[in-house]
Scaffold this motif. Structure first.
Motif, PDB file in Angstrom:
ATOM      1  N   ARG A 498       1.708  21.270   6.415  1.00 30.56           N
ATOM      2  CA  ARG A 498       2.502  20.097   6.034  1.00 30.56           C
ATOM      3  C   ARG A 498       1.781  18.829   6.488  1.00 30.56           C
ATOM      4  O   ARG A 498       1.302  18.762   7.615  1.00 30.56           O
ATOM      5  N   GLU A 500       1.889  14.594   6.880  1.00 29.88           N
ATOM      6  CA  GLU A 500       2.802  13.454   6.998  1.00 29.88           C
ATOM      7  C   GLU A 500       1.977  12.217   7.302  1.00 29.88           C
ATOM      8  O   GLU A 500       1.435  12.069   8.396  1.00 29.88           O
ATOM      9  N   GLU A 502       1.881   8.239   7.877  1.00 26.24           N
ATOM     10  CA  GLU A 502       2.856   7.286   8.422  1.00 26.24           C
ATOM     11  C   GLU A 502       2.230   5.911   8.517  1.00 26.24           C
ATOM     12  O   GLU A 502       1.064   5.757   8.896  1.00 26.24           O
ATOM     13  N   TYR A 529       5.559  15.581  -3.535  1.00 22.61           N
ATOM     14  CA  TYR A 529       5.505  14.429  -2.651  1.00 22.61           C
ATOM     15  C   TYR A 529       6.928  13.996  -2.323  1.00 22.61           C
ATOM     16  O   TYR A 529       7.800  13.962  -3.195  1.00 22.61           O
ATOM     17  N   LYS A 532       9.819   8.810   2.546  1.00 18.82           N
ATOM     18  CA  LYS A 532      10.858   8.692   3.561  1.00 18.82           C
ATOM     19  C   LYS A 532      10.756   7.328   4.211  1.00 18.82           C
ATOM     20  O   LYS A 532       9.666   6.816   4.447  1.00 18.82           O
ATOM     21  N   PHE A 539       6.982   6.974   5.370  1.00 17.71           N
ATOM     22  CA  PHE A 539       6.278   8.244   5.458  1.00 17.71           C
ATOM     23  C   PHE A 539       6.016   8.779   4.052  1.00 17.71           C
ATOM     24  O   PHE A 539       6.862   8.657   3.172  1.00 17.71           O
ATOM     25  N   ILE A 541       5.155  12.520   2.672  1.00 14.44           N
ATOM     26  CA  ILE A 541       5.161  13.903   3.136  1.00 14.44           C
ATOM     27  C   ILE A 541       4.670  14.785   1.998  1.00 14.44           C
ATOM     28  O   ILE A 541       5.153  14.686   0.864  1.00 14.44           O
ATOM     29  N   ASN A 543       4.229  18.769   1.198  1.00 12.92           N
ATOM     30  CA  ASN A 543       4.536  20.128   1.622  1.00 12.92           C
ATOM     31  C   ASN A 543       3.441  21.069   1.135  1.00 12.92           C
ATOM     32  O   ASN A 543       3.077  21.064  -0.033  1.00 12.92           O
TER      33      ASN A 543
END
Length: 1308
Positions: A498, A500, A502, A529, A532, A539, A541, A543
């Motif tokens: 995963r 992330e 930021e 995608y 957040k 963010f 993210i 997966n």
């Protein structure tokens, strides 16, 4: 004040200019760039030009040229040259070849010779030289005189075609826009147009476009004198074009603008800027020159001395107004401009005109050489108007203010009266001094309004009102750019992990845009995608990152951007069990086995560097994480080095296969052999436990001389410790070692070796089948000894079977599974349960401690979302592989129970039930209802039907008469049945006798009156069980089925007459009967018609001005009472009938007020409930009203003919009215006899329309239109017709819509 817009730096040092050429000649356009290596493109009508015979493109260093040969009328177009981000447009005008080639030229304009042509280019750089030292903003003005082009209207028409424009970047557009509006510049007082184009190919309906200034000001409400919004649609290209025209731009028009387009669920927007330059007169030149007319001959010359315009040819040119609007220091430096600049000292002509009387204007204009007096007067009038001072304000607000969001601003005005009260307004609403937002101050003549903590809501129009005067300004709140406080960081992850990314921005809730390799990222259906927000942190993210996700990721705000690189590497492959060296005998089986961490990795087996191909003896298998190479019946040529290479990984696993030849040596016997072991026997305490995959090593101390032969044997299926005396079942495997050499058959994984005093038995990578009792026998010529070793192989358990979903709730489910077939040799401690959404890739663990049972209730799920479950088995060794996933399921709670179950009907063999739907159904749709019944005293519920019913009622048939049954209903959905709803008590299947009863509706209890020809449809309900016999009769006789129809059902009866007649009148009787019990009812039907005329009308008496009439009632009253009579009279000459009495009740009357000398006839109509009789009864004789006094016999004359065709003496007049207010159209007509008047609208007769009212009085015709609407507009026509002819008159009526109050206020 608005912040000035920074002008784009041009990429050109010299720009091509518009030219005019003769048809058939050639023309050359030249341009120079700042950089010598700049790439230049030439375009014609936004299409790129390629070099050829027609167009010749040359480039040398920073000089670029375009030559157009053999010019035709088709070459007249707009051309452009593009370099980097700069785009310059120019125009080519083509004129026809002149018929007369020789024409007298003015002095100084002779055709140049060859030597003059060679010297001409030397003058051109001199004209351009001032522009090279000035800023880019002065380039057009510096080069215009050299090009000899007219600049008229350059300020009023906005930027010219030659001005620099950004390069065309339409190919990079995304979203809904086909063409976005571009930033632009305009001089104060000029015009500019912004264009946006939207493609309609992917839209279901017309898009909505809004134009904004600043952040929130909607320009749709500002349309008027200075702003116009237009839109059009091209059906060929299916493109919507939206235009915003700014007319006569002002200084406060400058700023940022935004265009938004939306259509259903799609949205796009674009920002652009407008810069407005001040149009002040530059210092150092005579303002009067702007109002003089320029000489055309001088403007066309590119070389030679400049000529003066004072030789009587001033009126032959055009007015040059553009000089007033351009601030150019080089205005007076141009040597080729045909405007004579006065060498006298500068005089303020405006000051002279302002203080001079109006009678002296012509004298002053003649004195100072001003020919355009009208333009001068307009400018003077405007200046005087500007000089008008306000009585209430000494100093007004500026046109506009700008403040940064979050800061404060102070608006100040100066009033004439220090004691006057002022009101501050925002968007027309009074500002109330509440809190600390707005602060009002009054210091002497100064009034202040302070706005603290300005937000986007404060972006509005503010007004200060003093009495009836007011001054207005606009406040623009500038939103500060969103800065990136914390940048993105480069990351390196393994495949499947995963990710992330930021970043942190300066403002909470700000919008950011994520891009990967220049392409904007959006949420897709696969949830690849996720974006957040957490306060100021944003963010991205990802997966389960893959190789495709490698690249550069960028986050953008309106104040900056940050970029980071993401690198995804493949996971390192872990080797759980490597392949081991094998030593096998002839015809034995050799097995190479390895286990890696990834069950999806495939691999290739090699022998001595050559790939191993499977055949009848060689088998290659891949099951899960295990890879196995099996060689049956090993031969000497199979000996060699074997290697396993995983696909995609740069390492391998190697082992060697040794072929063993058995040799037996005989030695003389000396000492008997002996085994020295402490754990002999088959008890649990003596069991050796080894974990699967590990090495099993049995080191047995032995003695004997000569060296004994060691024989190892193992039962094939020894899985547990057996008691002494029991026989071993199955075949055994043996290994014999003599002098350290294996001479018996065995597995290639097994290593048996002997050393002095020890015999070592080794198994590489113990497996489950290696479990059992191993017997070691040492033998030499002196004797033998034996020992048994119990070996138990333990492993992780097998995966459980696929779980099953037993039941589901609103947010939970109960899952069950079967234990694994093999527990790994250790008891199962528990299970670990995981779940995931069907469309997701992430499994979520539901319990972290092993769960001991095989039934688990999973909770906290989302109703209506599809899930899957899987299970792991856990023992003391570890966790098994996961089980197969369960079938997808959706947690859905059963519905609530149906309500209101009751018995609707009951007979000897059937029952009808009905109920209402459940109050709560849930997210899953209702599948239907199940009905069941059981006998009293029994628990067995029997379905009343096959499957489910979607109705809320059911009739159950074929029941046994006299049985007592209980009934229940359950609602079914995806989760199963709901709780049942039962009847309060059992029901006995037996029909209940119900007395017959007729329920006549109240409106049928009175006499029913119908006209002849109408339809009669009477429905009368009744009760009774079993079904009663229904009988109809009329006046005691059965009904005639040919004229009256009757339809009966179990609960009602219908009497139907399609077309009534007088004979259908009468009393209709209804009888319902069950055996000897009956009930009756009746309905009275009366069919009425028009009456016949009265009879025997006669004149009973005549006296004075009165006539007495008598008559008899009609023979046929129409089957109803005569309500009255209508008496009419007519003069015998005209025979025009006039009503004397209406609804007269008696059979005699007196007609009064008759005119003396006239002769009258009379007629009478009879009337009833239906109407007047079709015919009237006329008097046979006439009544003459005698004249009193001397009778005079007039002379006889021939009656003159007064007939006249209709003629309108006053026509209709076109009118324009407001919708909702009644209107009238009037005209007058004359004609003998009186003409018949008909009104038409759009040639359609409107005589019978209720909306219109026609009046006629003394020849004046009036048409009244009640509350017209816009649809009532059109052409109205009045037509008058009599025996002598006809005449028509027309007019147009326009109906304007009402103006809303808000629109009126905005206009004010």
């Amino acid at each position: 004040m608005p912040e000035p817009v920074k002008k784009t730096i041009s990429a050109f040092t010299r720009k091509p200019k518009s030219q005019e050429a003769v048809e058939g000649s050639s023309v050359l356009f030249e341009a120079e760039t700042e950089k010598p290596d700049a790439k230049v493109r030439w375009q014609c009508s936004t299409k790129d030009i390629t070099s050829g015979d027609k167009f010749v493109i040359t480039a040398k260093g920073n000089k670029h040229a375009l030559t157009i040969n053999a010019i035709t009328q088709g070459d007249a177009n707009v051309y452009a040259v593009i370099a980097g981000g700069s785009k310059v447009k120019f125009e080519l005008k083509v004129k026809q070849t002149p018929e007369i080639t020789s024409k007298a030229e003015p002095d100084g304009c002779k055709e140049p010779s060859k030597t003059e042509e060679q010297e001409a280019p030397a003058i051109e750089p001199a004209a351009i030289e001032p522009a090279a030292t000035e800023p880019a903003a002065t380039e057009p003005a510096a080069t215009e005189p050299a090009a000899g082009q007219d600049v008229k209207g350059s300020a009023k028409n906005g930027p010219s075609a030659e001005d620099e424009q950004p390069a065309d970047t339409r190919q990079d557009l995304t979203g809904l826009f086909v063409e976005k509006p571009q930033s632009g510049e305009v001089t104060e007082g000029g015009n500019i147009t912004f264009v946006a184009k939207v493609s309609a190919t992917s839209l279901l309906k017309k898009p909505t476009v809004k134009w904004f200034k600043g952040k929130w000001m909607d320009l749709a409400s500002k349309s008027g004198k200075h702003l116009q919004l237009k839109e059009s649609f091209d059906r060929n290209t299916k493109t919507h074009t939206f235009e915003m025209h700014i007319i006569a731009a002002k200084a406060n028009f400058a700023g940022g603008y935004r265009c938004e387009v939306s259509s259903k669920d799609k949205f796009d927007s674009c920002n652009f800027d407008l810069a407005v330059h001040e149009a002040g007169a530059p210092q150092g030149f005579d303002i009067r020159a702007a109002f003089r007319r320029t000489s055309e001959s001088g403007a066309k010359k590119r070389s030679g001395p400049s000529t003066s315009s004072t030789d009587g040819k001033e009126d032959s040119g055009e007015l040059d107004f553009s000089t007033l609007l351009k601030k150019r220091d080089s205005f007076l430096k141009s040597s080729n401009r045909a405007v004579q600049v006065s060498t006298e000292p500068d005089l303020d002509v405006w000051d002279i005109l302002r203080h001079a009387p109006a009678s002296s204007y012509e004298k002053i204009a003649f004195q100072y050489g001003i020919t355009d007096l009208r333009g001068m007067l307009k400018r003077l009038k405007k200046m005087k108007k500007e000089e008008k001072k306000s009585e209430a304000f000494l100093k007004k607000l500026d046109p506009a203010y700008q403040v940064t969001k979050g800061h404060k601003i102070k608006l100040a005005i100066e009033v004439a009266n220090p004691d006057v009260e002022v009101k501050w307004r925002k968007n027309g609403q009074d500002i109330q001094p509440t809190g600390s937002k707005y602060i009002f101050e009054s210091v002497g003549n100064m009034r202040y309004l302070t706005i603290n903590h300005c937000s986007l809501a404060d972006d509005a129009a503010y007004c200060c009102v003093v009495g009836e005067e007011k001054c207005t300004t606009e406040l623009f709140v500038k939103e500060p750019p969103v800065l990136i406080v914390k940048n993105l960081e480069d990351q390196m992850v393994m495949n499947g992990e995963r990710v992330e990314l930021e970043c942190e921005v300066s403002e909470e809730g700000a919008n950011v845009k994520w891009e990967k390799d220049g392409v904007e990222l959006t949420r897709d259906e696969s949830f690849k995608y996720r974006f957040k927000k957490d306060g100021c942190k944003h963010f991205l993210i990802i997966n389960e990152a893959s190789k495709e996700d490698c690249g550069h990721y960028k986050v953008k705000t309106n104040g900056g951007e940050s970029m980071a690189e993401l690198m995804v590497q493949e996971k390192q492959l872990e080797v759980y069990q490597s392949i081991a060296d094998l030593t096998v005998k002839a015809k034995d089986q050799a097995v190479f086995k390895c286990e890696v961490s990834d069950e999806n990795v495939r691999g290739t087996w090699f022998k001595n560097g050559v790939e191993v191909q499977p055949n009848a003896r060689i088998n290659i298998t891949h099951i899960g994480r295990n890879h196995k190479l099996t060689i049956d019946e090993v031969k000497p040529e199979d000996e060699g080095d074997y290697t396993f290479v995983p696909d995609g990984y740069a390492f391998n696993l190697s082992a060697k296969l040794n072929f063993l030849e058995v040799k037996i040596d005989f030695v003389p016997r000396q000492d008997p052999p002996k085994i020295h072991l402490d754990c002999l026997g088959r008890t649990a305490e003596s069991t050796i436990i080894v974990v699967a995959g590990n090495k099993l090593r049995l080191d047995v101390p032995i003695t004997g001389d000569p060296a004994p032969t060691v024989v190892w044997t193992k039962a094939e299926k020894a899985s547990s410790v057996k008691a002494e005396g029991e026989e071993k079942e199955g075949k055994t495997t043996s290994w014999i070692v003599t002098d350290g050499k294996v001479i018996s058959e065995g597995d290639g994984r097994v290593h048996v070796e002997t050393t002095k005093g020890h015999c070592i038995f080794t198994i590489e990578g113990a497996e489950r089948q290696d479990e059992g009792v191993y017997s070691v026998v040492v033998r030499n010529p002196a004797g033998e000894d034996t020992a048994d070793i119990n070996v138990k192989v333990v492993d992780v358990p097998d995966p459980p079977q696929a779980p099953r979903i037993l039941s589901m709730g609103e947010d939970s489910c109960v899952v069950q599974w079967d234990p694994p077939a093999f527990d790994g040799g250790h008891p199962i401690i528990g299970y670990v349960v995981e779940r995931k959404k069907t469309r997701s890739y992430r499994w979520m663990r539901l319990n972290f401690d092993p769960y001991p049972d095989t039934t688990y209730e999973a909770k906290r799920m989302i109703e209506g979302v599809q899930y899957e479950m899987r299970v792991y088995a856990v023992n003391s060794i570890g966790m098994s592989r996961h089980s197969p996933a369960s079938q997808p399921f959706v947690p859905v709670a059963p519905t609530s129970q149906p309500i209101g179950l009751c018995v609707d009907d009951l007979s000897d063999t059937s029952i009808s039930l009905k109920w209402r739907p459940p109050e709560r159904i849930g997210s899953s749709e209702l599948m239907g209802y199940g009905v069941e019944y059981c006998k009293e005293g029994s628990d067995e519920w029997i379905p009343a039907m096959e499957g489910l019913t979607d109705k809320t009622s059911i009739k159950i048939r074929d029941l046994t008469t006299g049985e007592k049954l209980q009934f229940r209903v359950r609602a079914y959905n995806m989760a199963g049945p709901s709780s049942p709803t039962c009847l309060t008590q059992p029901v006995t299947i037996r029909e209940i006798m119900q007395r017959p009863k007729i329920l006549i509706p109240r409106h049928l209890r009175q006499t029913i009156i119908k006209r002849v020809g109408e339809t009669v449809n009477l429905m009368i309900p009744f009760q009774g069980k079993p079904r009663p016999i229904v009988t109809w009769s009329k006046d005691g006789e059965p009904l005639n089925p040919s004229s009256v129809n009757v339809r009966n059902s179990e609960v009602d009866t219908i009497l139907f007459i399609r077309k009534t007649d007088r004979q259908h009148s009468g009393k209709y009787e209804l009888k319902v009967q069950i055996e000897n019990v009956e009930d009756t009812g009746c309905v009275n039907l009366q069919i009425v018609d028009l009456p016949s005329p009265p009879e025997a009308l006669k004149i009973a008496d005549i006296w004075g001005f009165n006539v007495a009439l008598e008559w008899k009632p009609p023979k046929d009253n129409g089957n109803c009472e005569i309500t009255g009579y209508t008496i009419q009279k007519a003069e015998k000459k005209t025979m025009e009938w006039f009503t004397v009495y209406e609804q007269y009740r008696r059979a005699n009357c007196i007609a009064s007020d008759l005119i003396m000398g006239n002769e009258y006839v009379f007629r009478v109509f009879s009337a009833n409930l239906v109407g007047l009789s079709l015919e009237a009864c006329n008097t046979k004789d006439s009544a003459f009203i005698q004249k009193k006094g001397i009778e005079y016999k007039p002379p006889s004359y021939k009656d003159p003919d007064f007939a006249e065709a209709p003629k309108f003496t006053h026509p209709l007049v076109n009118r324009s009215v407001i919708a909702g207010y009644s209107a009238t159209l009037s005209c007058s007509v004359r004609g003998i006899p009186k003409p018949k008047v008909t009104w038409y609208k759009n040639k359609m007769d409107i005589s019978n329309e209720v909306k219109y009212r026609m009046l006629s009085k003394q020849g004046v015709l009036t048409l009244e239109i009640r509350k017209p609407c816009p649809f009532d507009g059109g052409v109205y026509m009045c037509k008058a017709v009599n025996e002598s002819g006809e005449d028509i008159v027309e007019c147009k009526l326009e109906v304007r819509p009402q103006i809303a109050r808000e629109e009126k206020k905005s206009e004010k």
